[in-house]
Design a protein around this motif. Structure first.
Motif, PDB file in Angstrom:
ATOM      1  N   SER A 130       0.818  -1.213   0.000  1.00  0.00           N
ATOM      2  CA  SER A 130       0.000   0.000   0.000  1.00  0.00           C
ATOM      3  C   SER A 130       0.850   1.259   0.000  1.00  0.00           C
ATOM      4  O   SER A 130       0.324   2.368  -0.121  1.00  0.00           O
ATOM      5  CB  SER A 130      -0.908   0.012   1.241  1.00  0.00           C
ATOM      6  OG  SER A 130      -0.152   0.180   2.424  1.00  0.00           O
ATOM      7  N   VAL A 131       2.161   1.098   0.095  1.00  0.00           N
ATOM      8  CA  VAL A 131       3.060   2.246   0.281  1.00  0.00           C
ATOM      9  C   VAL A 131       3.834   2.585  -0.987  1.00  0.00           C
ATOM     10  O   VAL A 131       4.073   3.754  -1.270  1.00  0.00           O
ATOM     11  CB  VAL A 131       4.035   1.976   1.444  1.00  0.00           C
ATOM     12  CG1 VAL A 131       4.989   3.151   1.646  1.00  0.00           C
ATOM     13  CG2 VAL A 131       3.269   1.705   2.734  1.00  0.00           C
ATOM     14  N   GLN A 235     -11.575   0.047  11.449  1.00  0.00           N
ATOM     15  CA  GLN A 235     -11.076  -0.953  10.515  1.00  0.00           C
ATOM     16  C   GLN A 235     -10.043  -0.438   9.520  1.00  0.00           C
ATOM     17  O   GLN A 235      -9.560  -1.222   8.698  1.00  0.00           O
ATOM     18  CB  GLN A 235     -12.245  -1.580   9.755  1.00  0.00           C
ATOM     19  CG  GLN A 235     -13.153  -2.398  10.643  1.00  0.00           C
ATOM     20  CD  GLN A 235     -14.019  -3.367   9.856  1.00  0.00           C
ATOM     21  OE1 GLN A 235     -13.781  -3.613   8.693  1.00  0.00           O
ATOM     22  NE2 GLN A 235     -15.025  -3.919  10.508  1.00  0.00           N
ATOM     23  N   ARG A 236      -9.683   0.811   9.577  1.00  0.00           N
ATOM     24  CA  ARG A 236      -8.675   1.321   8.638  1.00  0.00           C
ATOM     25  C   ARG A 236      -7.858   2.406   9.307  1.00  0.00           C
ATOM     26  O   ARG A 236      -8.398   3.245  10.021  1.00  0.00           O
ATOM     27  CB  ARG A 236      -9.336   1.875   7.367  1.00  0.00           C
ATOM     28  CG  ARG A 236     -10.108   0.812   6.600  1.00  0.00           C
ATOM     29  CD  ARG A 236     -10.946   1.367   5.485  1.00  0.00           C
ATOM     30  NE  ARG A 236     -11.994   0.414   5.139  1.00  0.00           N
ATOM     31  CZ  ARG A 236     -12.877   0.591   4.176  1.00  0.00           C
ATOM     32  NH1 ARG A 236     -12.868   1.697   3.460  1.00  0.00           N
ATOM     33  NH2 ARG A 236     -13.803  -0.323   3.931  1.00  0.00           N
ATOM     34  N   GLY A 237      -6.557   2.378   9.059  1.00  0.00           N
ATOM     35  CA  GLY A 237      -5.717   3.412   9.634  1.00  0.00           C
ATOM     36  C   GLY A 237      -4.289   3.294   9.153  1.00  0.00           C
ATOM     37  O   GLY A 237      -3.879   2.271   8.578  1.00  0.00           O
ATOM     38  N   ARG A 238      -3.535   4.357   9.381  1.00  0.00           N
ATOM     39  CA  ARG A 238      -2.124   4.385   8.990  1.00  0.00           C
ATOM     40  C   ARG A 238      -1.333   5.192  10.010  1.00  0.00           C
ATOM     41  O   ARG A 238      -1.781   6.242  10.467  1.00  0.00           O
ATOM     42  CB  ARG A 238      -1.959   4.980   7.589  1.00  0.00           C
ATOM     43  CG  ARG A 238      -0.518   5.259   7.193  1.00  0.00           C
ATOM     44  CD  ARG A 238      -0.384   5.526   5.697  1.00  0.00           C
ATOM     45  NE  ARG A 238      -0.451   4.276   4.933  1.00  0.00           N
ATOM     46  CZ  ARG A 238      -0.365   4.208   3.604  1.00  0.00           C
ATOM     47  NH1 ARG A 238      -0.250   5.326   2.903  1.00  0.00           N
ATOM     48  NH2 ARG A 238      -0.421   3.051   2.993  1.00  0.00           N
ATOM     49  N   VAL A 239      -0.162   4.676  10.344  1.00  0.00           N
ATOM     50  CA  VAL A 239       0.771   5.327  11.260  1.00  0.00           C
ATOM     51  C   VAL A 239       2.085   5.528  10.520  1.00  0.00           C
ATOM     52  O   VAL A 239       2.585   4.596   9.873  1.00  0.00           O
ATOM     53  CB  VAL A 239       0.999   4.458  12.510  1.00  0.00           C
ATOM     54  CG1 VAL A 239       2.118   5.029  13.371  1.00  0.00           C
ATOM     55  CG2 VAL A 239      -0.286   4.338  13.329  1.00  0.00           C
ATOM     56  N   ARG A 257      -9.573   5.702  10.834  1.00  0.00           N
ATOM     57  CA  ARG A 257     -10.965   5.854  10.440  1.00  0.00           C
ATOM     58  C   ARG A 257     -11.867   4.996  11.314  1.00  0.00           C
ATOM     59  O   ARG A 257     -11.617   3.800  11.508  1.00  0.00           O
ATOM     60  CB  ARG A 257     -11.173   5.454   8.977  1.00  0.00           C
ATOM     61  CG  ARG A 257     -12.522   5.926   8.432  1.00  0.00           C
ATOM     62  CD  ARG A 257     -12.775   5.419   7.026  1.00  0.00           C
ATOM     63  NE  ARG A 257     -13.547   4.180   7.036  1.00  0.00           N
ATOM     64  CZ  ARG A 257     -14.157   3.680   5.960  1.00  0.00           C
ATOM     65  NH1 ARG A 257     -14.081   4.310   4.804  1.00  0.00           N
ATOM     66  NH2 ARG A 257     -14.822   2.548   6.044  1.00  0.00           N
ATOM     67  N   LEU A 258     -12.912   5.618  11.827  1.00  0.00           N
ATOM     68  CA  LEU A 258     -13.914   4.922  12.623  1.00  0.00           C
ATOM     69  C   LEU A 258     -15.253   5.020  11.906  1.00  0.00           C
ATOM     70  O   LEU A 258     -15.681   6.113  11.528  1.00  0.00           O
ATOM     71  CB  LEU A 258     -14.032   5.556  14.009  1.00  0.00           C
ATOM     72  CG  LEU A 258     -15.087   4.969  14.944  1.00  0.00           C
ATOM     73  CD1 LEU A 258     -14.705   3.553  15.359  1.00  0.00           C
ATOM     74  CD2 LEU A 258     -15.263   5.851  16.176  1.00  0.00           C
ATOM     75  N   ASP A 259     -15.903   3.876  11.703  1.00  0.00           N
ATOM     76  CA  ASP A 259     -17.219   3.897  11.067  1.00  0.00           C
ATOM     77  C   ASP A 259     -18.173   4.779  11.871  1.00  0.00           C
ATOM     78  O   ASP A 259     -18.309   4.619  13.091  1.00  0.00           O
ATOM     79  CB  ASP A 259     -17.792   2.483  10.988  1.00  0.00           C
ATOM     80  CG  ASP A 259     -16.959   1.582  10.094  1.00  0.00           C
ATOM     81  OD1 ASP A 259     -16.126   2.099   9.355  1.00  0.00           O
ATOM     82  OD2 ASP A 259     -17.153   0.349  10.150  1.00  0.00           O
ATOM     83  N   ASP A 389      -9.353   5.381   3.065  1.00  0.00           N
ATOM     84  CA  ASP A 389     -10.589   4.659   2.741  1.00  0.00           C
ATOM     85  C   ASP A 389     -10.308   3.398   1.928  1.00  0.00           C
ATOM     86  O   ASP A 389     -11.046   2.404   2.025  1.00  0.00           O
ATOM     87  CB  ASP A 389     -11.548   5.558   1.968  1.00  0.00           C
ATOM     88  CG  ASP A 389     -12.151   6.656   2.823  1.00  0.00           C
ATOM     89  OD1 ASP A 389     -12.062   6.571   4.066  1.00  0.00           O
ATOM     90  OD2 ASP A 389     -12.713   7.620   2.252  1.00  0.00           O
ATOM     91  N   GLY A 390      -9.264   3.429   1.097  1.00  0.00           N
ATOM     92  CA  GLY A 390      -8.991   2.311   0.202  1.00  0.00           C
ATOM     93  C   GLY A 390      -8.044   1.265   0.754  1.00  0.00           C
ATOM     94  O   GLY A 390      -7.694   0.315   0.035  1.00  0.00           O
ATOM     95  N   LEU A 391      -7.628   1.380   2.015  1.00  0.00           N
ATOM     96  CA  LEU A 391      -6.676   0.425   2.563  1.00  0.00           C
ATOM     97  C   LEU A 391      -7.211  -0.997   2.571  1.00  0.00           C
ATOM     98  O   LEU A 391      -6.441  -1.964   2.497  1.00  0.00           O
ATOM     99  CB  LEU A 391      -6.273   0.845   3.984  1.00  0.00           C
ATOM    100  CG  LEU A 391      -5.380   2.077   4.093  1.00  0.00           C
ATOM    101  CD1 LEU A 391      -5.155   2.452   5.559  1.00  0.00           C
ATOM    102  CD2 LEU A 391      -4.040   1.855   3.388  1.00  0.00           C
ATOM    103  N   ASN A 392      -8.526  -1.149   2.636  1.00  0.00           N
ATOM    104  CA  ASN A 392      -9.094  -2.495   2.689  1.00  0.00           C
ATOM    105  C   ASN A 392      -8.862  -3.278   1.400  1.00  0.00           C
ATOM    106  O   ASN A 392      -8.981  -4.501   1.395  1.00  0.00           O
ATOM    107  CB  ASN A 392     -10.590  -2.429   2.990  1.00  0.00           C
ATOM    108  CG  ASN A 392     -11.375  -1.725   1.894  1.00  0.00           C
ATOM    109  OD1 ASN A 392     -10.959  -0.676   1.406  1.00  0.00           O
ATOM    110  ND2 ASN A 392     -12.517  -2.279   1.517  1.00  0.00           N
TER     111      ASN A 392
END
Length: 411
Positions: A130-131, A235-239, A257-259, A389-392
């Motif tokens: 993803s990077v 369910q989605r995030g980045r550090v 991101r939190l639903d 949003d697209g990490l999934n």
């Protein structure tokens, strides 16, 4: 009125962050330990770091998030060192694949089928990430599958020196619930990428960021747990972490991101809604901080929480929690929380200046300073809303590599 809003919302904010950044795991290779249930010439010791237990006023997630990320980095270092120090393993796996079944890791870890390939010259592994957007090639590969199944628990791709400037770095992908099913319910796929930008030979960085050090990007997709509403919906995030100024300053930023339909307040009028009221759009937690790596390890931090957006460029309105209250700036030292609600002009001189942290925070929501690529196809600090949003769709285990030379079972 502002103080009332702050007192009511702050405990919920910190509760959410305990879930987001309470998932930490450490790993350590111990080549000298006794082998159990396997003749595979490598032993793993799984070390679990306890979740954070911090009061609402301590901004405890600042320390916890760094601990989690450093644990990932140490795992990569330790696994490479453990393999390189094992002469027999290097001899067997160089140019070949060695395998073992029913390998027990102990310390709450599961039982795995293992495969390892080293020095796969001419037939390197090329996993996506993803990077980065260009092809990265790695000569070494470690894979753990839940024993007797096709369920991958961990994949690790690396070259002998992931810290080589302008090299391909190292890519780690894992699932905590598969690694230690007795300890975690986190079904998220977590991707960790470590990389050294070429600050010497790359003109983009040699002029703008001459003191850029190692970077680490951690992304996840899927629930961080099945035993809480927050775990199910974060369910989605980045550090992102950066070593700067010749490794004297540590910079950090994140978007989680939190639903928006997370039922955080089931017994109130705000049932079936997340933190920001009264809407039900997805919500985004943002944090940036800089820490001195000398002296008292002082930290200057800035955060915000938005509904339906990751606003870029950041404005004062996006530095608040759901537009209600402002805790910035937060200060910490080696003993923990110092105070928050500090005006930028009041940040002490022995802390990282507020202007620098504001600049770091201001890149949240964009592709960051790596832009569309750093010359090596790596957009390592991209925290734009579309990317989060697209990490999934991109943070996934890779198709196991089969064309890896001779296979040598060792148990």
């Amino acid at each position: 009125m502002k103080s009332q809003k702050r007192s009511s919302i702050l405990p919920k904010v910190v509760l959410a962050l305990l879930v987001f950044f309470g998932i930490t795991a450490g790993f350590k290779f111990n080549p000298g330990s006794k082998k159990e249930n396997s003749q595979f010439p490598l032993s793993l010791k799984f070390k679990l770091l306890q979740p954070l237990h911090a009061s609402a006023d301590e901004w405890g997630f600042v320390r916890q998030s760094a601990t989690w990320a450093r644990g990932n980095s140490l795992f990569m270092d330790d696994i490479i060192a453990g393999i390189q120090s094992n002469t027999l393993l290097v001899l067997l796996a160089s140019g070949n694949t060695v395998t073992a079944t029913n390998l027990s890791l102990g310390d709450g870890g599961g039982v795995f089928d293992v495969r390892l390939t080293l020095a796969n010259s001419g037939n390197e592994f090329q996993p996506s990430s993803s990077v980065y957007t260009t092809t990265k090639t790695f000569s070494n590969y470690l894979e753990l599958k839940v024993a007797g199944t096709s369920n991958i628990a961990l994949q690790f791709y690396w070259d002998d020196n992931p810290r080589l400037a302008g090299g391909d770095g190292a890519l780690l992908i894992y699932n905590l619930a598969r690694i230690a099913p007795s300890e975690w319910t986190a079904q998220a796929t977590i991707e960790s990428y470590v990389y050294m930008p070429d600050a010497v030979n790359d003109s983009t960085y040699s002029s703008l960021y001459p003191n850029q050090g190692l970077i680490q990007t951690y992304s996840w997709a899927g629930p961080l747990g099945t035993d809480s509403e927050l775990g199910l919906h974060a369910q989605r995030g980045r550090v992102i972490l950066e070593e700067m100024d010749n490794r004297t300053v540590f910079c950090f930023k994140t978007v989680v991101r939190l639903d928006g339909t997370a039922n955080l307040f089931p017994l109130t009028a705000f049932a079936n809604k997340a933190l920001c009221q009264p809407g039900t759009s997805d919500e985004y937690y943002k944090l940036a901080y800089s820490q001195k790596l000398t002296g008292n390890l002082n930290v200057t931090a800035k955060s915000g929480w938005e509904e339906g957006a990751v606003t870029y460029p950041a404005t004062p309105a996006t530095d608040t929690l759901c537009g209600l209250t402002d805790l910035n700036f937060g200060l910490f030292d080696m003993n923990g929380f110092v105070r928050d609600g500090v005006d930028s002009s009041a940040v002490p001189s022995d802390y990282v200046p507020a202007t620098r942290v504001t600049g770091l925070y201001g890149r949240i929501g964009s592709q960051g300073k790596s832009g569309s690529g750093d010359g090596h196809g790596v957009t390592w600090d991209d925290t734009s809303k579309s990317t989060i949003d697209g990490l999934n769709t991109v943070v996934t285990f890779k198709t196991p590599e089969e064309n890896v030379g001779s296979v040598i079972p060792v148990n």
